[in-house]
Design a protein around this motif. Structure first.
Motif, PDB file in Angstrom:
ATOM      1  N   GLU A 121      31.179 -48.688  23.681  1.00 13.75           N
ATOM      2  CA  GLU A 121      30.695 -49.483  22.548  1.00 13.75           C
ATOM      3  C   GLU A 121      29.240 -49.875  22.752  1.00 13.75           C
ATOM      4  N   ARG A 122      28.885 -50.284  23.976  1.00 13.80           N
ATOM      5  CA  ARG A 122      27.509 -50.683  24.262  1.00 13.80           C
ATOM      6  C   ARG A 122      26.552 -49.501  24.117  1.00 13.80           C
TER       7      ARG A 122
ATOM      8  N   LYS B 186      38.918 -62.825  34.580  1.00 16.27           N
ATOM      9  CA  LYS B 186      37.825 -61.940  34.983  1.00 16.27           C
ATOM     10  C   LYS B 186      38.114 -61.174  36.269  1.00 16.27           C
TER      11      LYS B 186
ATOM     12  N   LYS C  85      34.311 -50.902  26.580  1.00 17.87           N
ATOM     13  CA  LYS C  85      33.110 -51.743  26.502  1.00 17.87           C
ATOM     14  C   LYS C  85      31.846 -50.917  26.717  1.00 17.87           C
TER      15      LYS C  85
ATOM     16  N   GLN D  44      39.909 -50.917  29.295  1.00 20.07           N
ATOM     17  CA  GLN D  44      39.125 -52.002  28.689  1.00 20.07           C
ATOM     18  C   GLN D  44      37.642 -51.870  29.017  1.00 20.07           C
ATOM     19  N   GLU D  45      37.331 -51.618  30.301  1.00 21.46           N
ATOM     20  CA  GLU D  45      35.927 -51.517  30.704  1.00 21.46           C
ATOM     21  C   GLU D  45      35.274 -50.260  30.142  1.00 21.46           C
TER      22      GLU D  45
ATOM     23  N   ARG E 129      23.034 -55.102  32.440  1.00 22.55           N
ATOM     24  CA  ARG E 129      24.179 -55.852  32.945  1.00 22.55           C
ATOM     25  C   ARG E 129      23.748 -57.287  33.230  1.00 22.55           C
TER      26      ARG E 129
ATOM     27  N   ARG F 246      26.620 -63.818  30.934  1.00 15.77           N
ATOM     28  CA  ARG F 246      27.712 -63.224  30.159  1.00 15.77           C
ATOM     29  C   ARG F 246      28.742 -64.271  29.736  1.00 15.77           C
TER      30      ARG F 246
END
Length: 279
Positions: free
Chosen positions: A246-247, A57, A243, A239-240, A9, A15
């Motif tokens: 995918e990561r 954000k 992510k 959404q999170e 992270r 980021r």
């Protein structure tokens, strides 16, 4: 240092480095002393600006962000309080990244947190060999923040013992830290422009170690409320989750019906609505 590709992270300034750079380049408004961005540009970084390609954000009340930034610009400490999971830590990280370009000067509060972890400690090998000196001093986040003019983040401050919390009184009021072991100019560290503190406190832990009235007066308190709209919270969770999958290399989209159940469950727990629905 660990490369960005291998960080689990990365901090906000890593980021969103492109967005911060674009905001700095286009920022012509007056900046508070020691700040990397103006108030308007810092606000856009947190709440987003579609015209400039700045992503949103923080899903919350934009006026909360305005008040938080004004508090820091007037050299008052900022205290973010709220229920668990209301993005207090995320908001403090984003604001720190916008204000000073660094969000990693962080103190994690807990029962084992000591004054050394807040202010400074010593390299004991050098201390024994040379005695107390600037070379044997090991700065903690508060000392670094004051000396470099940076924002210090104090997470879960009410989990610290009261006497540990109160070691910050002179730093927040007089903006100076005394190092009793050193003599002369090295024994006093005066805060540079840009230094301030953003603390967070969980309302569920408020009774663990109540803050002293003296320390409370050094902060402006802002409450971070849960996301009011169910569909907004569901979209954010979806959404999170996408992510994270995918990561992790998982080629599978999160199932919306499962997320709906999870979001609804946590909202019911937050609101104390634990009774089963009527049959």
């Amino acid at each position: 240092m660990t490369s960005t590709q291998t960080m689990q992270r990365p901090p906000a300034e890593v980021r969103y480095a492109d967005e911060l750079a674009r905001l700095r380049e286009a920022d012509s408004a007056p900046k508070p002393p020691g700040w990397a961005l103006s108030l308007d540009a810092a606000r856009k970084f947190v709440v987003g600006d579609e015209k400039r390609g700045i992503t949103k954000k923080f899903v919350g009340d934009p006026s909360l962000v305005d008040r938080a930034l004004v508090t820091l610009a007037t050299s008052r400490g900022l205290m973010l309080v709220g229920e668990p999971g209301t993005a207090k830590s995320l908001l403090s990280e984003l604001i720190a990244a916008a204000v000073c370009g660094e969000s990693t000067l962080t103190i994690q509060g807990g029962a084992a947190t000591t004054e050394d972890q807040i202010k400074y400690s010593w390299n004991y090998a050098l201390l024994v060999a040379e005695g107390p000196s600037p070379r044997s001093l090991v700065p903690a986040p508060m000392l670094r923040g004051m000396a470099e003019g940076k924002i210090v983040r104090f997470e879960e401050i009410t989990r610290c013992p009261l006497e540990v919390q109160d070691c910050m009184l002179s730093m927040l009021s007089d903006r100076v830290m005394a190092i009793g072991e050193l003599n002369g100019p090295d024994g006093m560290v005066f805060a540079r422009d840009g230094f301030n503190v953003i603390a967070t406190a969980n309302t569920r832990d408020r009774g663990v170690n109540e803050m002293s009235a003296a320390l409370k007066r050094r902060f402006n308190f802002e409450t971070v409320f849960p996301i009011a709209d169910f569909h907004t919270e569901l979209a954010l969770v979806e959404q999170e989750a996408a992510k994270l999958l995918e990561r992790s290399g998982v080629e599978l989209a999160p199932k919306r019906d499962v997320l709906e159940v999870l979001v609804k469950t946590f909202r019911d727990l937050r609101e104390g609505n634990d009774r089963p629905p009527p049959s």
